[in-house]
Scaffold this active site. Structure first.
Site, mmCIF file in Angstrom:
data_model
loop_
_atom_site.group_PDB
_atom_site.id
_atom_site.type_symbol
_atom_site.label_atom_id
_atom_site.label_comp_id
_atom_site.label_asym_id
_atom_site.label_seq_id
_atom_site.Cartn_x
_atom_site.Cartn_y
_atom_site.Cartn_z
ATOM 1 N N GLY A 181 -0.866 -5.547 14.803
ATOM 2 C CA GLY A 181 -2.276 -5.802 14.488
ATOM 3 C C GLY A 181 -2.715 -4.971 13.300
ATOM 4 N N SER A 182 -3.329 -5.631 12.320
ATOM 5 C CA SER A 182 -3.683 -4.915 11.081
ATOM 6 C C SER A 182 -5.173 -4.960 10.792
ATOM 7 C CB SER A 182 -2.912 -5.491 9.901
ATOM 8 O OG SER A 182 -3.502 -6.726 9.525
ATOM 9 N N GLU A 204 1.418 -8.424 11.468
ATOM 10 C CA GLU A 204 0.117 -9.095 11.549
ATOM 11 C C GLU A 204 0.338 -10.602 11.702
ATOM 12 O OE1 GLU A 204 -3.328 -8.430 11.595
ATOM 13 O OE2 GLU A 204 -3.318 -10.618 11.738
ATOM 14 N N HIS A 444 -23.618 10.418 -13.582
ATOM 15 C CA HIS A 444 -22.309 10.580 -14.199
ATOM 16 C C HIS A 444 -21.861 12.028 -14.076
ATOM 17 C CE1 HIS A 444 -19.020 10.092 -17.017
ATOM 18 N NE2 HIS A 444 -19.426 11.222 -17.603
#
Ligand SMILES: Cc1cc2nc3c(=O)[nH]c(=O)nc-3n(C[C@H](O)[C@H](O)[C@H](O)COP(=O)(O)OP(=O)(O)OC[C@H]3O[C@@H](n4cnc5c(N)ncnc54)[C@H](O)[C@@H]3O)c2cc1C
Length: 465
Positions: A181-182, A204, A444
């Site tokens: 399962g992923s 998966e 920034h």
């Protein structure tokens, strides 16, 4: 005769239940929570928080391994598994205590035991089979959550085949591991154990990992995981588990061929099952759909005065969805007019390395819904802060309605994206268009500048790429 009567009785003290109880108490309602195990539920004790503590240890280890790239000297970084697990349990314990304190502060009564609905606003509580009491409530909120799902032939035994509880309290590091399962839970464990040096293979059944994420994001993430040495087999079915003394052989069927894979341990991460058994639903008009309790936009069930919230009501199985529904239910009970939850504005995060985060429609889903879309992309390599951090692998993708400029979805993979996604979630909740996002000033140097650039790119105006 009830032992005690409340305005609101909440069954389950997870992030759905304890938040509902605190909100109800804030609104002046006499409130109690019944909890059979640990306050804080799966999230604080066995889910969100302890896994993040484990992943943090893995992250620190990874950084130590890459110290030389930063001009630092750390020789042979290693780990002590017991201490890694102890730290994770300590963090969970601390938060469990925090919830206890919050409930006390808000004068919410806590009743320890297993609750069962008797109908007509009555709830029986037992502990270890002995009666604790019968409680009456004008309103009941079912917040009993869910547990790991197992499939016929794919059952856990706590020794060789694990579900999440055992996977977060291992006593040895498996040398090899198969994760079945992923989704977010499977990928987080895969990432953790991969960092600790286990040979990890993920299987998966769908044709890609993280199947709910945007296709480009899951493809990008897959390449990163494979670069780190993880094996990934998609469109594959795991079955025929055969246990040895200290290993397990699993038959993995993919591309018409079946291959036996032998590993030390298996982690099952194939979804969750709602906790509705022995809850006395048969004594009420509460309806279920494939086990999950059916509710309307105010979290009301078919039984007057009975609400249900969180994992027990179905996807998305997320703590913040449970908490939000808790607030909606409490406010509705108090006669307020809460805003219903819009599932398109619920962010989802996976805290692996790299991290994945998203909100809203994927590009494919937006097209299927009939939108003419504009898509923006910005790579981490174009961002100064990402390069300074040494985290230049990742991307930010935005999906807009070409007609109106409405932000339909945002999808990210890379460092710290689980912290960034909230910017887009606020934008989406406010039904923002590209114009406002372009006019917003981003500081920034930050990773958040990529969120701006991705929007600019959707309109052919990206500056730094
Ligand atoms: C490994 C793992 C990692 C996860 N990571 C994340 C994450 O990073 N972010 C995220 O948003 N979500 C994550 N989740 C999901 C998250 O834990 C759940 O969505 C969340 O806990 C749901 O909250 P809840 O209140 O609905 O239920 P729960 O947290 O399951 O709480 C329900 C509570 O009800 C109690 N209970 C059940 N039945 C009764 C009864 N009859 N009487 C009394 N008490 C009862 C249970 O003991 C439990 O404490 C993760 C889950 C797992 C398993």
């Amino acid at each position: 005769m009830a032992d005690m009567n409340y305005d609101v009785l909440v069954i389950g003290g997870g992030p759905g239940g304890y938040v509902a109880a605190i909100r109800a108490a804030q609104l002046g309602l006499s409130t109690a929570v019944v909890e059979r195990e640990n306050l804080g539920g799966i999230c604080l004790n066995w889910g969100c928080i302890p896994t993040k503590a484990l992943l943090r240890s893995a992250e620190v280890l990874r950084n130590a391994k890459h110290a030389a790239e930063y001009g630092l000297v750390i020789q042979n970084p290693s780990f002590d598994l017991d201490k890694v697990v102890q730290r994770s349990r300590k963090v969970a314990g601390q938060l469990n205590g925090g919830v206890k304190h919050l409930l006390k502060k808000n004068k919410v009564a806590v009743i320890e035991g297993d609750a069962k609905l008797l109908g007509k606003g009555q709830v029986a509580v037992t502990k270890n089979g002995a009666a604790v009491g019968t409680f009456g409530a004008k309103n009941i909120i079912i917040a009993t959550g869910a547990r790991a799902r197992t499939l016929p032939g794919l059952e856990d035994d706590g020794k060789l085949v694990w579900t999440y509880r055992k996977a977060m309290t291992p006593n040895t590091t498996p040398k090899s591991l198969l994760v079945i399962g992923s989704g977010a839970i499977g990928i987080e464990f895969a990432s953790f154990y991969n960092e600790l040096g286990a040979k990890v293979t993920v299987v998966e059944v769908m044709d890609r990992i993280l199947p709910v994420e945007d296709e480009e994001i899951s493809t990008f993430a897959r390449k990163q995981f494979e670069k780190q040495g993880m094996g990934i087999i998609t469109a594959a079915k795991a079955g025929n588990l055969r246990k040895g003394a200290d290993n397990v052989t699993v038959a993995v069927e993919a591309n018409g061929k079946t291959e036996d894979i032998t590993v030390d341990r298996v982690i099952l991460a194939v979804g969750i099952a709602p906790n509705t058994e022995n809850l006395g639903l048969e004594n009420t008009k509460v309806q279920t759909d494939r086990g999950h309790i059916k509710t309307n936009q105010w979290c009301q069930t078919e039984e007057p005065g009975v609400y249900a919230i969180g994992d027990v009501t179905g996807a998305p199985w997320l703590a913040h969805k449970a908490s939000h529904e808790g607030v909606i239910a409490a406010e509705h009970i108090a006669g307020k007019h809460p805003h219903p939850l819009d599932v398109r504005n619920i962010p989802g995060c996976t805290y692996s390395h790299p991290q994945i985060a998203s909100v809203g429609l994927t590009e494919k889903k937006a097209k299927e819904a009939g939108y003419d879309v504009r898509v923006g992309r910005f790579p981490f390599i174009g961002n100064g802060k990402a390069i300074a951090l040494g985290e230049a692998d990742g991307m930010v993708k935005t999906v807009f309605d070409a007609k109106t400029g409405e932000l339909l979805g945002a999808h990210m993979v890379g460092a710290e994206v689980t912290e960034l996604i909230q910017g887009y979630t606020v934008a989406k909740t406010m039904e923002t268009t590209e114009k406002e996002l372009m006019e917003t000033v981003f500081p920034h140097p930050t990773l958040s500048e990529m969120m701006h650039e991705s929007v600019l790119d959707a309109y052919g105006r990206a500056i730094h790429f």
